[in-house]
Write a protein that holds these residues in place. Structure first.
Motif, mmCIF file in Angstrom:
data_model
loop_
_atom_site.group_PDB
_atom_site.id
_atom_site.type_symbol
_atom_site.label_atom_id
_atom_site.label_comp_id
_atom_site.label_asym_id
_atom_site.label_seq_id
_atom_site.Cartn_x
_atom_site.Cartn_y
_atom_site.Cartn_z
ATOM 1 N N ARG A 52 11.577 -13.646 1.732
ATOM 2 C CA ARG A 52 11.062 -12.236 1.410
ATOM 3 C C ARG A 52 10.045 -11.840 2.448
ATOM 4 N NH1 ARG A 52 8.286 -14.576 -4.429
ATOM 5 N NH2 ARG A 52 7.766 -11.843 -3.552
ATOM 6 N N LYS A 53 9.791 -10.641 2.371
ATOM 7 C CA LYS A 53 9.335 -9.629 3.309
ATOM 8 C C LYS A 53 8.227 -8.673 2.733
ATOM 9 C CE LYS A 53 9.574 -12.897 6.809
ATOM 10 N NZ LYS A 53 9.393 -13.013 7.180
ATOM 11 N N ALA A 76 8.435 -2.182 13.276
ATOM 12 C CA ALA A 76 7.402 -0.814 11.950
ATOM 13 C C ALA A 76 7.916 0.376 12.247
ATOM 14 C CB ALA A 76 6.304 -0.989 12.493
ATOM 15 N N GLN A 77 7.579 0.971 11.114
ATOM 16 C CA GLN A 77 7.858 3.304 11.361
ATOM 17 C C GLN A 77 6.650 3.767 11.155
ATOM 18 O OE1 GLN A 77 11.554 4.071 10.914
ATOM 19 N NE2 GLN A 77 11.993 1.898 12.187
ATOM 20 N N VAL A 78 7.421 5.025 12.057
ATOM 21 C CA VAL A 78 6.376 5.762 11.736
ATOM 22 C C VAL A 78 5.715 6.702 10.392
ATOM 23 C CG1 VAL A 78 5.323 8.060 12.838
ATOM 24 C CG2 VAL A 78 5.791 6.746 14.731
ATOM 25 N N ASP A 79 4.655 6.222 10.229
ATOM 26 C CA ASP A 79 4.402 6.603 8.912
ATOM 27 C C ASP A 79 3.192 7.948 8.792
ATOM 28 O OD1 ASP A 79 5.584 8.024 5.714
ATOM 29 O OD2 ASP A 79 3.947 6.599 5.207
ATOM 30 N N HIS A 80 3.129 9.334 8.660
ATOM 31 C CA HIS A 80 2.210 10.327 8.764
ATOM 32 C C HIS A 80 1.256 10.206 9.001
ATOM 33 C CE1 HIS A 80 4.870 12.533 5.394
ATOM 34 N NE2 HIS A 80 4.756 11.099 4.763
ATOM 35 N N GLY A 81 1.137 9.515 11.233
ATOM 36 C CA GLY A 81 0.166 9.773 11.862
ATOM 37 C C GLY A 81 -0.103 7.674 12.309
ATOM 38 N N THR A 82 0.377 7.066 10.976
ATOM 39 C CA THR A 82 0.424 5.928 10.862
ATOM 40 C C THR A 82 1.406 4.901 11.405
ATOM 41 O OG1 THR A 82 0.827 5.291 8.371
ATOM 42 C CG2 THR A 82 -1.906 6.357 9.351
ATOM 43 N N LEU A 83 1.389 3.418 11.046
ATOM 44 C CA LEU A 83 1.979 2.875 10.931
ATOM 45 C C LEU A 83 2.344 1.502 10.041
ATOM 46 C CD1 LEU A 83 2.891 1.710 15.320
ATOM 47 C CD2 LEU A 83 3.987 2.811 13.825
ATOM 48 N N VAL A 84 4.037 1.828 9.811
ATOM 49 C CA VAL A 84 3.914 0.804 8.811
ATOM 50 C C VAL A 84 4.488 -0.428 9.031
ATOM 51 C CG1 VAL A 84 5.086 -0.007 6.232
ATOM 52 C CG2 VAL A 84 3.189 2.314 6.737
ATOM 53 N N PHE A 85 4.623 -1.568 8.541
ATOM 54 C CA PHE A 85 5.980 -2.951 8.659
ATOM 55 C C PHE A 85 5.947 -3.967 7.538
ATOM 56 C CE2 PHE A 85 1.287 -4.415 10.090
ATOM 57 C CZ PHE A 85 1.410 -5.876 10.252
ATOM 58 N N ARG A 86 6.727 -4.510 7.737
ATOM 59 C CA ARG A 86 6.481 -5.910 6.020
ATOM 60 C C ARG A 86 6.513 -6.855 6.933
ATOM 61 N NH1 ARG A 86 12.384 -4.366 3.247
ATOM 62 N NH2 ARG A 86 11.625 -6.416 2.209
ATOM 63 N N THR A 87 5.929 -8.187 5.816
ATOM 64 C CA THR A 87 5.497 -8.835 6.069
ATOM 65 C C THR A 87 5.100 -9.329 5.249
ATOM 66 O OG1 THR A 87 4.081 -10.439 7.818
ATOM 67 C CG2 THR A 87 3.241 -9.371 6.301
ATOM 68 N N SER A 88 5.043 -11.201 5.289
ATOM 69 C CA SER A 88 5.309 -11.771 3.800
ATOM 70 C C SER A 88 3.644 -12.602 4.076
ATOM 71 C CB SER A 88 6.651 -13.559 4.722
ATOM 72 O OG SER A 88 5.678 -13.959 5.360
ATOM 73 N N GLU A 89 4.251 -12.975 2.871
ATOM 74 C CA GLU A 89 2.307 -13.563 2.535
ATOM 75 C C GLU A 89 2.063 -14.522 3.421
ATOM 76 O OE1 GLU A 89 -0.459 -15.166 -1.054
ATOM 77 O OE2 GLU A 89 0.836 -14.003 -1.301
#
Length: 149
Positions: free
Chosen positions: A115-116, A43-56
């Motif tokens: 695919r993520k 995950a990566q910090v993005d403006h006071g939040t965390l973002v991650f990638r996943t698949s459906e």
């Protein structure tokens, strides 16, 4: 834990965010069918939040709009202190084009093939962290080899 022998420090929020910026991976915790499940993610910090990638799939479906936890930990470069940071908040799929485009620059590279293409954001309700001195490992006692006897 005895604070006299293992000093533990509670980390302020800004220190937690700084440690998360350098964390290579962590663990996403959510509840699936009434049972806690833990998923290793980057995950990566993005403006006071965390973002991650996943698949459906189950992770994405169960995390959508749910209360989740994310935990990352590590050891300082000199090995003297370990740290742990926990974020609790709500996860949701990033769907708005402008918001999705602003996350494309984040270095989120999946660990496993496939695919993520779902980007999800955890908006924290709380962030807590602590660090503590690492207990030195005692020197191993020499066990005589069979040839020493």
């Amino acid at each position: 834990m005895d604070s006299d022998t293992t000093p533990t420090s509670i980390l302020p929020a800004h220190a937690c965010w700084e440690l998360l910026r350098g964390a290579a991976y962590g663990r996403l915790v959510l509840c699936i069918d009434g049972q806690p499940e833990i998923f290793p993610i980057n995950a990566q910090v993005d403006h006071g939040t965390l973002v991650f990638r996943t698949s459906e799939g189950s992770k994405q479906r169960e995390a959508e709009g749910a209360l989740v936890a994310y935990e990352a930990d590590g050891v300082l470069a000199d090995g003297s202190r370990a740290w742990s940071v926990v974020i609790k908040g709500t996860a949701s799929t990033i769907q708005r084009t402008a918001e999705l485009m602003s996350t494309i620059h984040l270095p989120l590279h999946p660990w496993e093939p496939g695919r993520k293409d779902r980007f999800m954001r955890i908006v924290p309700a709380s962030i807590t962290g602590r660090s503590f001195e690492v207990t030195p490992v005692p020197s191993a006692q020499r066990i005589p080899a069979a040839s020493d006897e």
